[in-house]
Design a protein around this motif. Sequence first.
Motif, PDB file in Angstrom:
ATOM      1  N   GLN A  49       0.860  -1.180   0.000  1.00  0.00           N
ATOM      2  CA  GLN A  49       0.000   0.000   0.000  1.00  0.00           C
ATOM      3  C   GLN A  49       0.902   1.238   0.000  1.00  0.00           C
ATOM      4  OE1 GLN A  49      -1.668   1.496   3.762  1.00  0.00           O
ATOM      5  NE2 GLN A  49      -3.703   1.238   2.866  1.00  0.00           N
ATOM      6  N   GLN A  50       0.616   2.163  -0.911  1.00  0.00           N
ATOM      7  CA  GLN A  50       1.400   3.393  -0.942  1.00  0.00           C
ATOM      8  C   GLN A  50       0.469   4.594  -0.920  1.00  0.00           C
ATOM      9  OE1 GLN A  50       3.816   4.196  -4.401  1.00  0.00           O
ATOM     10  NE2 GLN A  50       5.114   5.630  -3.273  1.00  0.00           N
ATOM     11  N   LYS A  51       0.512   5.329   0.160  1.00  0.00           N
ATOM     12  CA  LYS A  51      -0.255   6.565   0.244  1.00  0.00           C
ATOM     13  C   LYS A  51       0.589   7.713  -0.270  1.00  0.00           C
ATOM     14  CE  LYS A  51      -3.202   4.912   3.962  1.00  0.00           C
ATOM     15  NZ  LYS A  51      -3.772   5.153   5.308  1.00  0.00           N
ATOM     16  N   ARG A  88     -12.423  -5.572   2.994  1.00  0.00           N
ATOM     17  CA  ARG A  88     -13.787  -5.973   3.374  1.00  0.00           C
ATOM     18  C   ARG A  88     -14.712  -4.787   3.603  1.00  0.00           C
ATOM     19  NH1 ARG A  88     -13.056 -10.536   7.927  1.00  0.00           N
ATOM     20  NH2 ARG A  88     -11.984  -8.810   8.920  1.00  0.00           N
ATOM     21  N   SER A  89     -14.208  -3.757   4.225  1.00  0.00           N
ATOM     22  CA  SER A  89     -15.019  -2.579   4.526  1.00  0.00           C
ATOM     23  C   SER A  89     -14.130  -1.345   4.401  1.00  0.00           C
ATOM     24  CB  SER A  89     -15.606  -2.684   5.943  1.00  0.00           C
ATOM     25  OG  SER A  89     -16.430  -1.568   6.226  1.00  0.00           O
ATOM     26  N   PRO A  90     -13.960  -0.882   3.166  1.00  0.00           N
ATOM     27  CA  PRO A  90     -13.000   0.213   2.949  1.00  0.00           C
ATOM     28  C   PRO A  90     -13.396   1.484   3.700  1.00  0.00           C
ATOM     29  CG  PRO A  90     -13.665  -0.788   0.870  1.00  0.00           C
ATOM     30  CD  PRO A  90     -14.566  -1.337   1.922  1.00  0.00           C
ATOM     31  N   GLY A  91     -12.411   2.083   4.319  1.00  0.00           N
ATOM     32  CA  GLY A  91     -12.599   3.394   4.928  1.00  0.00           C
ATOM     33  C   GLY A  91     -11.886   4.456   4.109  1.00  0.00           C
ATOM     34  N   LEU A  92     -12.147   5.707   4.446  1.00  0.00           N
ATOM     35  CA  LEU A  92     -11.520   6.799   3.695  1.00  0.00           C
ATOM     36  C   LEU A  92     -10.000   6.716   3.779  1.00  0.00           C
ATOM     37  CD1 LEU A  92     -13.888   9.752   4.698  1.00  0.00           C
ATOM     38  CD2 LEU A  92     -13.957   8.352   2.619  1.00  0.00           C
ATOM     39  N   ALA A 111      -7.818   4.802   0.989  1.00  0.00           N
ATOM     40  CA  ALA A 111      -7.543   5.354  -0.343  1.00  0.00           C
ATOM     41  C   ALA A 111      -6.036   5.434  -0.528  1.00  0.00           C
ATOM     42  CB  ALA A 111      -8.176   6.731  -0.481  1.00  0.00           C
ATOM     43  N   ALA A 112      -5.544   4.792  -1.581  1.00  0.00           N
ATOM     44  CA  ALA A 112      -4.102   4.692  -1.784  1.00  0.00           C
ATOM     45  C   ALA A 112      -3.834   4.040  -3.137  1.00  0.00           C
ATOM     46  CB  ALA A 112      -3.449   3.843  -0.685  1.00  0.00           C
ATOM     47  N   ARG A 170      -5.006   2.405  -8.330  1.00  0.00           N
ATOM     48  CA  ARG A 170      -5.299   3.548  -7.451  1.00  0.00           C
ATOM     49  C   ARG A 170      -6.728   3.417  -6.957  1.00  0.00           C
ATOM     50  NH1 ARG A 170      -2.923   7.758  -5.811  1.00  0.00           N
ATOM     51  NH2 ARG A 170      -1.246   7.675  -7.337  1.00  0.00           N
ATOM     52  N   LEU A 171      -6.880   3.293  -5.666  1.00  0.00           N
ATOM     53  CA  LEU A 171      -8.192   3.121  -5.053  1.00  0.00           C
ATOM     54  C   LEU A 171      -8.674   4.439  -4.466  1.00  0.00           C
ATOM     55  CD1 LEU A 171     -10.470   1.168  -4.104  1.00  0.00           C
ATOM     56  CD2 LEU A 171      -9.198   0.950  -1.959  1.00  0.00           C
TER      57      LEU A 171
END
Lengths: 113, 114
Positions: free
Chosen positions: B36-38, B79-83, B86-87, B110-111
């Motif tokens: 994961q890369q923010k 399963r339950s994406p939160g804000l 995003a990454a 990119r999500l």
Amino acid sequence: DQQVKQNSPSLSVQEGRISILNCDYTNSMFDYFLWYKKYPAEGPTFLISISSIKDKNEDGRFTVFLNKSAKHLSLHIVPSQPGDSAVYFCAASTPSGTYKYIFGTGTRLKVLA
Amino acid sequence: DAMVIQNPRYQVTQFGKPVTLSCSQTLNHNVMYWYQQKSSQAPKLLFHYYDKDFNNEADTPDNFQSRRPNTSFCFLDIRSPGLGDAAMYLCATSRDRTPLGEQYFGPGTRLTVT
């Protein structure tokens, strides 16, 4: 805690000159270091690596230097070319046995024509 | 050309709605990784598979799961994406799990979470 640090977010260099990208680490147990290059819209690609038993590794225009006492490594690009413009990530391999990489935050290099 | 392919390149999902990202490889590598890369941060390893052996990082939230049905494919399930999820999600492979086995990365997905 960031174990691998690239303190310069960006660097601009004139074409034909030397580019020096720096990386510092905190864990003296890291045993292998790598540099990756990333162009926009692409994944990082492997560039060059160095084992902790060496202090220099050279591949064409790219040379990586390792200073274990200072926990510092650097990537030298000579001569720099416009096509070298990219984000460069430093990574260290953990000594845990599973050889995971811990990455730095990257340095954006811009080579000016 | 042998490569690491990630689909889709861009994914938008709603807060709390499960989402799956996919990765495939033609390199026949034993190891597959998810990072994961923010923004402006280093890529952070979430987990990896060594063949069928799943290795989770200690600080990877339970919200993130992975499946590797065969050598070529690996999925990342949120399963339950939160804000905060995003990454950019990067998939990578390596032939083996050694320091010499440099990793081959896909272009990333990119999500966006709305």
